[in-house]
Design a protein around this motif. Structure first.
Motif, PDB file in Angstrom:
ATOM      1  N   ASN A   7       0.831  -1.205   0.000  1.00  0.00           N
ATOM      2  CA  ASN A   7       0.000   0.000   0.000  1.00  0.00           C
ATOM      3  C   ASN A   7       0.862   1.249   0.000  1.00  0.00           C
ATOM      4  O   ASN A   7       0.526   2.243  -0.649  1.00  0.00           O
ATOM      5  CB  ASN A   7      -0.930   0.021   1.214  1.00  0.00           C
ATOM      6  CG  ASN A   7      -1.949  -1.090   1.185  1.00  0.00           C
ATOM      7  OD1 ASN A   7      -2.234  -1.657   0.138  1.00  0.00           O
ATOM      8  ND2 ASN A   7      -2.493  -1.420   2.337  1.00  0.00           N
ATOM      9  N   GLN A   8       1.961   1.212   0.738  1.00  0.00           N
ATOM     10  CA  GLN A   8       2.862   2.364   0.783  1.00  0.00           C
ATOM     11  C   GLN A   8       3.475   2.631  -0.593  1.00  0.00           C
ATOM     12  O   GLN A   8       3.603   3.776  -1.012  1.00  0.00           O
ATOM     13  CB  GLN A   8       3.967   2.139   1.818  1.00  0.00           C
ATOM     14  CG  GLN A   8       3.475   2.184   3.245  1.00  0.00           C
ATOM     15  CD  GLN A   8       4.551   1.778   4.246  1.00  0.00           C
ATOM     16  OE1 GLN A   8       5.454   1.017   3.932  1.00  0.00           O
ATOM     17  NE2 GLN A   8       4.429   2.288   5.457  1.00  0.00           N
ATOM     18  N   LYS A   9       3.850   1.563  -1.306  1.00  0.00           N
ATOM     19  CA  LYS A   9       4.404   1.726  -2.649  1.00  0.00           C
ATOM     20  C   LYS A   9       3.382   2.358  -3.584  1.00  0.00           C
ATOM     21  O   LYS A   9       3.695   3.290  -4.317  1.00  0.00           O
ATOM     22  CB  LYS A   9       4.818   0.374  -3.239  1.00  0.00           C
ATOM     23  CG  LYS A   9       6.133  -0.126  -2.788  1.00  0.00           C
ATOM     24  CD  LYS A   9       6.635  -1.321  -3.560  1.00  0.00           C
ATOM     25  CE  LYS A   9       5.599  -2.185  -4.204  1.00  0.00           C
ATOM     26  NZ  LYS A   9       6.128  -3.369  -4.855  1.00  0.00           N
ATOM     27  N   ASP A  47      12.169   4.252   1.819  1.00  0.00           N
ATOM     28  CA  ASP A  47      13.126   3.928   2.880  1.00  0.00           C
ATOM     29  C   ASP A  47      13.339   2.422   2.983  1.00  0.00           C
ATOM     30  O   ASP A  47      14.462   1.944   3.152  1.00  0.00           O
ATOM     31  CB  ASP A  47      12.648   4.476   4.219  1.00  0.00           C
ATOM     32  CG  ASP A  47      12.658   6.001   4.276  1.00  0.00           C
ATOM     33  OD1 ASP A  47      13.367   6.620   3.452  1.00  0.00           O
ATOM     34  OD2 ASP A  47      11.947   6.552   5.134  1.00  0.00           O
ATOM     35  N   ILE A  48      12.252   1.658   2.880  1.00  0.00           N
ATOM     36  CA  ILE A  48      12.349   0.191   2.948  1.00  0.00           C
ATOM     37  C   ILE A  48      13.145  -0.331   1.757  1.00  0.00           C
ATOM     38  O   ILE A  48      14.010  -1.204   1.899  1.00  0.00           O
ATOM     39  CB  ILE A  48      10.947  -0.442   3.028  1.00  0.00           C
ATOM     40  CG1 ILE A  48      10.300  -0.090   4.370  1.00  0.00           C
ATOM     41  CG2 ILE A  48      11.020  -1.954   2.833  1.00  0.00           C
ATOM     42  CD1 ILE A  48       8.832  -0.451   4.472  1.00  0.00           C
ATOM     43  N   ALA A 106       8.583  -9.097   3.530  1.00  0.00           N
ATOM     44  CA  ALA A 106       7.308  -9.761   3.292  1.00  0.00           C
ATOM     45  C   ALA A 106       6.194  -8.762   3.561  1.00  0.00           C
ATOM     46  O   ALA A 106       6.256  -8.001   4.515  1.00  0.00           O
ATOM     47  CB  ALA A 106       7.166 -10.975   4.214  1.00  0.00           C
ATOM     48  N   TYR A 107       5.180  -8.771   2.694  1.00  0.00           N
ATOM     49  CA  TYR A 107       4.046  -7.875   2.885  1.00  0.00           C
ATOM     50  C   TYR A 107       2.769  -8.520   2.362  1.00  0.00           C
ATOM     51  O   TYR A 107       2.812  -9.527   1.670  1.00  0.00           O
ATOM     52  CB  TYR A 107       4.290  -6.509   2.221  1.00  0.00           C
ATOM     53  CG  TYR A 107       4.320  -6.516   0.707  1.00  0.00           C
ATOM     54  CD1 TYR A 107       3.171  -6.237  -0.030  1.00  0.00           C
ATOM     55  CD2 TYR A 107       5.491  -6.781   0.011  1.00  0.00           C
ATOM     56  CE1 TYR A 107       3.196  -6.230  -1.413  1.00  0.00           C
ATOM     57  CE2 TYR A 107       5.524  -6.774  -1.365  1.00  0.00           C
ATOM     58  CZ  TYR A 107       4.367  -6.492  -2.072  1.00  0.00           C
ATOM     59  OH  TYR A 107       4.385  -6.489  -3.442  1.00  0.00           O
ATOM     60  N   ASP A 160      18.776  -4.204  -8.778  1.00  0.00           N
ATOM     61  CA  ASP A 160      18.969  -2.984  -9.579  1.00  0.00           C
ATOM     62  C   ASP A 160      18.145  -1.816  -9.054  1.00  0.00           C
ATOM     63  O   ASP A 160      17.449  -1.133  -9.815  1.00  0.00           O
ATOM     64  CB  ASP A 160      18.632  -3.245 -11.050  1.00  0.00           C
ATOM     65  CG  ASP A 160      19.548  -4.278 -11.681  1.00  0.00           C
ATOM     66  OD1 ASP A 160      20.735  -4.338 -11.274  1.00  0.00           O
ATOM     67  OD2 ASP A 160      19.091  -5.027 -12.559  1.00  0.00           O
ATOM     68  N   ASN A 161      18.195  -1.596  -7.769  1.00  0.00           N
ATOM     69  CA  ASN A 161      17.508  -0.478  -7.112  1.00  0.00           C
ATOM     70  C   ASN A 161      15.986  -0.511  -7.235  1.00  0.00           C
ATOM     71  O   ASN A 161      15.327   0.525  -7.112  1.00  0.00           O
ATOM     72  CB  ASN A 161      18.040   0.871  -7.607  1.00  0.00           C
ATOM     73  CG  ASN A 161      19.479   1.093  -7.191  1.00  0.00           C
ATOM     74  OD1 ASN A 161      19.909   0.603  -6.150  1.00  0.00           O
ATOM     75  ND2 ASN A 161      20.225   1.820  -7.995  1.00  0.00           N
ATOM     76  N   HIS A 162      15.436  -1.674  -7.489  1.00  0.00           N
ATOM     77  CA  HIS A 162      13.983  -1.885  -7.500  1.00  0.00           C
ATOM     78  C   HIS A 162      13.684  -3.131  -6.690  1.00  0.00           C
ATOM     79  O   HIS A 162      14.546  -3.990  -6.519  1.00  0.00           O
ATOM     80  CB  HIS A 162      13.459  -2.083  -8.930  1.00  0.00           C
ATOM     81  CG  HIS A 162      13.554  -0.850  -9.767  1.00  0.00           C
ATOM     82  ND1 HIS A 162      14.716  -0.484 -10.405  1.00  0.00           N
ATOM     83  CD2 HIS A 162      12.640   0.104 -10.056  1.00  0.00           C
ATOM     84  CE1 HIS A 162      14.514   0.639 -11.065  1.00  0.00           C
ATOM     85  NE2 HIS A 162      13.254   1.026 -10.865  1.00  0.00           N
ATOM     86  N   ASP A 163      12.455  -3.237  -6.210  1.00  0.00           N
ATOM     87  CA  ASP A 163      12.110  -4.476  -5.515  1.00  0.00           C
ATOM     88  C   ASP A 163      11.617  -5.496  -6.537  1.00  0.00           C
ATOM     89  O   ASP A 163      10.908  -5.162  -7.479  1.00  0.00           O
ATOM     90  CB  ASP A 163      11.095  -4.246  -4.383  1.00  0.00           C
ATOM     91  CG  ASP A 163       9.784  -3.676  -4.853  1.00  0.00           C
ATOM     92  OD1 ASP A 163       9.636  -3.395  -6.050  1.00  0.00           O
ATOM     93  OD2 ASP A 163       8.892  -3.503  -4.020  1.00  0.00           O
TER      94      ASP A 163
END
Length: 152
Positions: free
Chosen positions: A14-16, A25-26, A39-40, A65-68
């Motif tokens: 939800n934050q994303k 930050d995460i 985990a979410y 690469d700087n992405h989840d």
């Protein structure tokens, strides 16, 4: 990587989506610590014929690469009580853990260094001869800090 760390943040998805800076930050933590996984809970609307229903997934991500990047996505049987605390958080994330030993640390233990030092002693219990019944779960006392921190 000898150890993998799974941190659970139920509302990371939800934050994303909302552009919350805490999601950034995460992600930065995952980029800086490659052995960290998050985990979410993901809530998705899926169409089943004419009906639209909410479906819930437990998702594990890592930084690439700087992405989840999603590693696993497991469908849950129903809604999760977001924010229920320790039991819901640990239950939805434990399916992503592997290995012979697992240590859970609550965030309200407030970086209590001695908690991390217990792990070696706990693992030694599995190396000793306990006869027919080997230990499978070991529990130790934890110190929990729930009060407000004084203002500086």
């Amino acid at each position: 990587m000898k150890f993998t760390y799974v941190a659970t943040c139920q509302i990371y998805g939800n934050q994303k989506q909302s552009g919350d800076l805490r999601a950034t930050d995460i992600l930065n933590l995952m980029v800086n610590y490659p052995s960290l996984r998050v985990a979410y809970i993901d809530e998705v609307e899926e169409r089943d014929g004419d009906k639209v229903q909410k479906v819930y997934y437990s998702v594990l991500v890592k930084a690439v690469d700087n992405h989840d990047q999603e590693i696993y996505r497991i469908k849950l049987p129903g809604p999760v009580k977001i924010g229920e605390g320790k039991p819901e958080n640990q239950n939805h994330a434990i399916i992503f853990t592997r290995g012979e030993a697992l240590q859970t640390i609550d965030m309200n233990q407030d970086n209590y260094l001695e908690e991390a030092l217990k792990m070696r002693n706990l693992l030694e219990e599995f190396n000793q001869d306990h006869g027919l019944r080997q230990p499978s779960i070991l529990g130790v006392r934890e110190h929990i800090f729930t009060g407000r921190k004084p203002a500086l």
